[in-house]
Design a protein around this motif. Structure first.
Motif, short mmCIF file in Angstrom:
data_model
loop_
_atom_site.label_atom_id
_atom_site.label_comp_id
_atom_site.label_asym_id
_atom_site.label_seq_id
_atom_site.Cartn_x
_atom_site.Cartn_y
_atom_site.Cartn_z
N GLY A 1 -9.14 -3.88 -59.78
CA GLY A 1 -9.66 -5.32 -58.54
C GLY A 1 -11.04 -4.97 -59.72
O GLY A 1 -11.71 -6.24 -59.52
N ARG A 2 -11.40 -4.44 -59.15
CA ARG A 2 -13.09 -4.03 -59.37
C ARG A 2 -13.23 -2.20 -59.78
O ARG A 2 -12.83 -1.57 -58.98
CB ARG A 2 -14.28 -4.44 -57.71
CG ARG A 2 -14.95 -4.30 -57.85
CD ARG A 2 -15.50 -4.78 -55.88
NE ARG A 2 -17.29 -4.30 -56.53
CZ ARG A 2 -17.43 -4.97 -55.59
NH1 ARG A 2 -16.77 -6.01 -54.25
NH2 ARG A 2 -18.72 -4.41 -55.41
N VAL A 3 -14.72 -2.16 -60.77
CA VAL A 3 -15.36 -1.04 -61.00
C VAL A 3 -16.85 -0.95 -61.01
O VAL A 3 -17.31 -2.01 -61.06
CB VAL A 3 -14.58 -0.89 -62.82
CG1 VAL A 3 -15.30 0.20 -62.67
CG2 VAL A 3 -13.40 -1.11 -63.14
N GLU A 4 -17.26 0.00 -60.31
CA GLU A 4 -18.33 0.08 -59.95
C GLU A 4 -19.27 1.11 -60.36
O GLU A 4 -18.31 2.13 -60.41
CB GLU A 4 -18.82 0.42 -58.66
CG GLU A 4 -18.68 -1.37 -57.26
CD GLU A 4 -18.46 -1.05 -55.77
OE1 GLU A 4 -19.72 -0.28 -55.86
OE2 GLU A 4 -17.65 -1.58 -55.24
N ILE A 5 -20.39 1.20 -61.37
CA ILE A 5 -20.37 2.04 -61.72
C ILE A 5 -21.90 2.50 -60.99
O ILE A 5 -23.48 1.35 -61.13
CB ILE A 5 -21.02 2.24 -63.36
CG1 ILE A 5 -19.25 1.98 -64.17
CG2 ILE A 5 -21.53 3.39 -63.89
CD1 ILE A 5 -19.96 1.75 -65.44
N GLU A 6 -22.33 3.59 -59.96
CA GLU A 6 -23.55 3.88 -59.57
C GLU A 6 -24.01 4.48 -60.23
O GLU A 6 -23.93 5.39 -61.81
CB GLU A 6 -22.55 5.26 -58.41
CG GLU A 6 -22.08 4.44 -57.76
CD GLU A 6 -22.15 5.14 -55.98
OE1 GLU A 6 -22.12 6.57 -56.07
OE2 GLU A 6 -20.62 4.75 -55.31
N PRO A 7 -25.62 4.58 -60.43
CA PRO A 7 -26.88 5.17 -60.94
C PRO A 7 -26.96 6.24 -61.23
O PRO A 7 -27.56 7.12 -62.78
CB PRO A 7 -28.19 4.93 -60.35
CG PRO A 7 -28.28 3.93 -59.13
CD PRO A 7 -26.12 3.90 -59.10
N SER A 8 -25.64 7.46 -60.66
CA SER A 8 -25.48 8.57 -61.04
C SER A 8 -24.76 8.45 -62.03
O SER A 8 -24.24 10.09 -62.35
CB SER A 8 -25.23 9.07 -59.79
OG SER A 8 -24.31 9.32 -59.33
N GLY A 9 -24.01 7.54 -62.48
CA GLY A 9 -22.36 8.14 -63.05
C GLY A 9 -21.46 7.99 -62.64
O GLY A 9 -20.69 7.87 -63.66
N LYS A 10 -21.96 8.12 -61.60
CA LYS A 10 -20.23 7.79 -60.90
C LYS A 10 -19.38 6.61 -61.02
O LYS A 10 -20.34 5.83 -61.00
CB LYS A 10 -20.42 8.35 -59.17
CG LYS A 10 -18.42 8.03 -58.46
CD LYS A 10 -19.89 8.45 -57.17
CE LYS A 10 -18.43 8.13 -56.16
NZ LYS A 10 -18.17 8.51 -54.79
N ILE A 11 -18.07 6.68 -61.53
CA ILE A 11 -17.51 5.17 -61.74
C ILE A 11 -16.25 5.26 -60.08
O ILE A 11 -15.82 6.04 -60.31
CB ILE A 11 -17.04 5.83 -62.87
CG1 ILE A 11 -17.78 5.81 -64.34
CG2 ILE A 11 -16.03 4.91 -63.31
CD1 ILE A 11 -17.10 5.84 -65.18
N VAL A 12 -16.62 4.26 -59.41
CA VAL A 12 -15.70 3.78 -58.57
C VAL A 12 -14.65 2.98 -58.85
O VAL A 12 -15.46 1.48 -58.90
CB VAL A 12 -16.71 3.69 -57.59
CG1 VAL A 12 -15.84 3.07 -56.39
CG2 VAL A 12 -17.26 4.78 -56.95
N MET A 13 -13.48 3.15 -59.40
CA MET A 13 -12.34 1.82 -59.42
C MET A 13 -11.67 1.69 -57.79
O MET A 13 -11.07 2.37 -56.83
CB MET A 13 -11.45 2.18 -61.00
CG MET A 13 -12.64 3.19 -61.79
SD MET A 13 -11.21 3.48 -62.44
CE MET A 13 -11.23 2.20 -63.72
N THR A 14 -11.82 0.45 -58.05
CA THR A 14 -10.68 0.03 -56.37
C THR A 14 -9.61 -0.51 -56.60
O THR A 14 -10.00 -1.89 -57.69
CB THR A 14 -11.95 -0.84 -55.84
OG1 THR A 14 -13.04 0.05 -55.36
CG2 THR A 14 -10.90 -1.56 -54.17
N PRO A 15 -8.20 -0.77 -56.54
CA PRO A 15 -7.40 -1.42 -56.59
C PRO A 15 -7.10 -3.37 -56.34
O PRO A 15 -7.60 -3.38 -55.02
CB PRO A 15 -5.87 -0.80 -55.86
CG PRO A 15 -6.93 -0.25 -54.76
CD PRO A 15 -8.24 0.30 -55.13
N ARG A 16 -6.22 -4.05 -57.16
CA ARG A 16 -6.50 -5.44 -56.56
C ARG A 16 -4.83 -4.81 -55.44
O ARG A 16 -4.29 -4.29 -55.51
CB ARG A 16 -6.62 -5.90 -57.31
CG ARG A 16 -5.91 -7.65 -57.34
CD ARG A 16 -5.73 -7.91 -58.71
NE ARG A 16 -5.18 -10.04 -58.18
CZ ARG A 16 -6.08 -10.56 -57.91
NH1 ARG A 16 -7.62 -10.31 -58.80
NH2 ARG A 16 -5.97 -11.05 -58.06
#
Length: 61
Positions: free
Chosen positions: A27-42
């Motif tokens: 559903g969504r991908v966020e990449i934080e400034p630290s490089g952490k990848i956060v993926m959220t399901p639809r």
């Protein structure tokens, strides 16, 4: 002076490949400034962020 990127395209590609192999719909991908990848399901048909239907869905169909 340049600093190395906190993540690389290969990191995101690996994460997406793992996500798809688990059978999840992204559903969504966020990449934080630290490089952490956060993926959220639809979660919902119309709203990938919170899973709630949009009030305009029925009106616009």
């Amino acid at each position: 002076m340049n600093r190395p990127a906190p993540f690389r395209q290969a990191d995101l590609s690996r994460a997406l490949k793992a996500w798809r192999s688990a059978g999840l719909e992204l559903g969504r991908v966020e990449i934080e400034p630290s490089g952490k990848i956060v993926m959220t399901p639809r979660r919902g048909e119309s709203d990938p962020v919170n899973g709630y239907p949009n009030e305009w869905d029925d009106t616009l169909q």
